[in-house]
Design a protein around this motif. Sequence first.
Motif, PDB file in Angstrom:
ATOM      1  N   GLU A  15       0.821  -1.208   0.000  1.00 10.62           N
ATOM      2  CA  GLU A  15       0.000   0.000   0.000  1.00 10.62           C
ATOM      3  C   GLU A  15       0.856   1.260   0.000  1.00 10.62           C
ATOM      4  N   LYS A  16       2.148   1.110   0.345  1.00 12.74           N
ATOM      5  CA  LYS A  16       3.072   2.244   0.356  1.00 12.74           C
ATOM      6  C   LYS A  16       3.630   2.546  -1.027  1.00 12.74           C
ATOM      7  N   VAL A  17       3.348   1.686  -2.013  1.00  9.19           N
ATOM      8  CA  VAL A  17       3.842   1.877  -3.376  1.00  9.19           C
ATOM      9  C   VAL A  17       3.094   3.045  -4.019  1.00  9.19           C
ATOM     10  N   SER A  18       3.848   4.003  -4.566  1.00  5.15           N
ATOM     11  CA  SER A  18       3.231   5.192  -5.173  1.00  5.15           C
ATOM     12  C   SER A  18       3.391   5.237  -6.685  1.00  5.15           C
ATOM     13  N   GLN A  19       4.294   4.417  -7.237  1.00  3.96           N
ATOM     14  CA  GLN A  19       4.539   4.387  -8.679  1.00  3.96           C
ATOM     15  C   GLN A  19       4.175   3.012  -9.237  1.00  3.96           C
TER      16      GLN A  19
END
Length: 528
Positions: A15-19
Motif C-alpha cells: 500500500e506504500k507503493v506510489s509508482q
Amino acid sequence: MLDANLKTQLKSYLEKVSQPIEIVASLDEGAKSQELRELLQEIDSLSERITLVEQSDDSQRKPSFSINRPGTDISVRFAGIPMGHEFTSLVLALLQVGGHPIKLDEAVIEQIRNLDGDYQFETYFSLSCQNCPDVVQALNAMSIINPRIRHVAIDGALFQSEVDERQIMSVPTVYMNGEVFGQGRAGVEEILAKLDTNSGSRKAEELSAKEEFDVLIVGGGPAGAAAAVYAARKGIRTGVLAERFGGQVLDTMAIENFISVKETEGPKFAVALEEHVKAYEVDIMNLQRAEALVPGKSIEIKLANGGSVKGKTVILATGARWREINVPGEKEYRNRGVAYCPHCDGPLFKGKDVAVIGGGNSGVEAAIDLAGLVKHVTLIEFGESLRADEVLQRKLRSLSNVTVIVSAQTTEIHGDGSKVTGLSYTDRPSGESRKVELEGVFVQIGLVPNTEWFKGTVDLSRYGEIEIDARGQTSVPGVFAAGDATTVPYKQIVIAAGDGAKAALSAFDHLIRSSAPEEEPAQEKAIA
C-alpha cells in the motif's frame, strides 16, 4: 507459496507503493519456474499498481524476474526464488522501485548519483545466508538511485552450474563487470568506498575535525551498543567507532538465550541494537578500523584511513573473530573450500563431502546443519571427546552421514590450486598421519579477541584479552573495556551488554571525579 499471514503483511507493505511496477518474468517449464510463477502471481494479486508479464528471453537466466518502473531505467533483477532471508530483499525492491523512499543519508545518495561509470553487478547468495541480504539490498538500492548501476541477485544453489564454473565456494560473492568485486557482508558505504577511491581521505578529514567526545566507544557489538545507550542517557557527548555495527552478532544465526527475547537471528538483533542507539544523540562512525590508542589527558584513537578521533574517556568493545587453525592451506583456500559460516556457505556444498573442525557446541551444530545438505560430514576434534552439550551430541550420533574423529590434530588442508581437495590430520594416540578426501572444510574452534593493536599500551592476558577490574577499568586511566575482548569469563551476548553498561557508568563516574575541582587545604585559624 505465501501463507495467509505473510500475504496480509505484504499487502499492507504494498500500500506504500506510489509508482506503477512491472514485473517481467523469464521462465521455462521446470518445477522452479512454476514455483516462481505462483509467487509472482500472488504478489501481482496484492496490488493494483503491479503488473506481471511473462517474457521469452533466452538471454536471461531461468527462472528469473526483473522489477521495473515503466518509462524509466529503474530496474532490479532476481535469478531464483527470493524466499528465506532474501524475502525482505524482495519486499524492499518492490517498495523502492515503486517509489518508496530509500533510507539512506542524503549525502550518501548524492555520492551514489555522482558515481562516474557503468557497473554491472552480480551477487551470488544462498537462502540460508544471513550476511547476503545486506549486499543484495545495498546494490539494489544503489541501482535504483543510479540507473548506470545494474544488479542481479542469483541463488547459487539454483544455478549450480554457474557456481561450479566460477568456483564460488562462499556467499555472498559479488562480481562487477565480470570480475570478482568482493566476498562477505558489505553495506552501501563499504561498496561506495571501493568505487569512490577518494572517499577515504575525505572521511579521514571529516573524522579528524570532530570535537573531542566525553565517551568514545570503539566497537559496535552488544557491549558497544549498551555502552553508547548508557552514556548517552547521562547527557554526555558520545561517539561510537565501529568497523561494522553489530560485530560478531552479524555472523550468528540463532539467538535463543538473550533474556526477554525468546528467539531471534543475529542480523535482526544487530539492527535492533543500532536502532536503539540511534534513538539517542550518539555519533555513529561506522566502517572505521581503529589501529592505535594513544593515552593522555585527551585519549586518541588513530584510524586506518589516516584520521583520528579523541575522547576524554574511551571504552574498548572490540569483540572477537573466528579463530583460525593456522595450518598450511587454510589461508590459501579461504573462500575456496575453507569456510567459517556453515549457514551461509553450506548450500554451496550440496552433495559433497566436507569436514567440520571443532567438537564444541559450534562445531557439532555446524555438523548437524551440514548433514542435511551435503553427502557426508567428517567432524574432527582435537580432544579425547566432544565438548558440546549432550543434547547436541545425541542428535549428531543419530545421523547416518556423519563420522566423528576425536584425538585428531589437523595438520594441513590440501587443494589443487583452485579449490580444496582434502585434509590431513595426525591421530594423536598413535602419531599416525591420515588423509580425508573432501571438498570443504568448516572451521569452528571458537573465537580470538580483536586486541592486537593494544599491545604495549593496554595490559593483556596471555590469551590476548584486555585485563579489566570489576568496574571495567583497564591499566590505562580513563580507558575502560567490555565484552568478548576482555578477561570476563563466559562470552555471551547478555554478559557483553551488561558489561558495556557497566563500563559506560564507570566512564561517567571517571569524568565526574576528574573534572571536580581540587579542595584547597583549610587555613589554620590564627591564635589571638
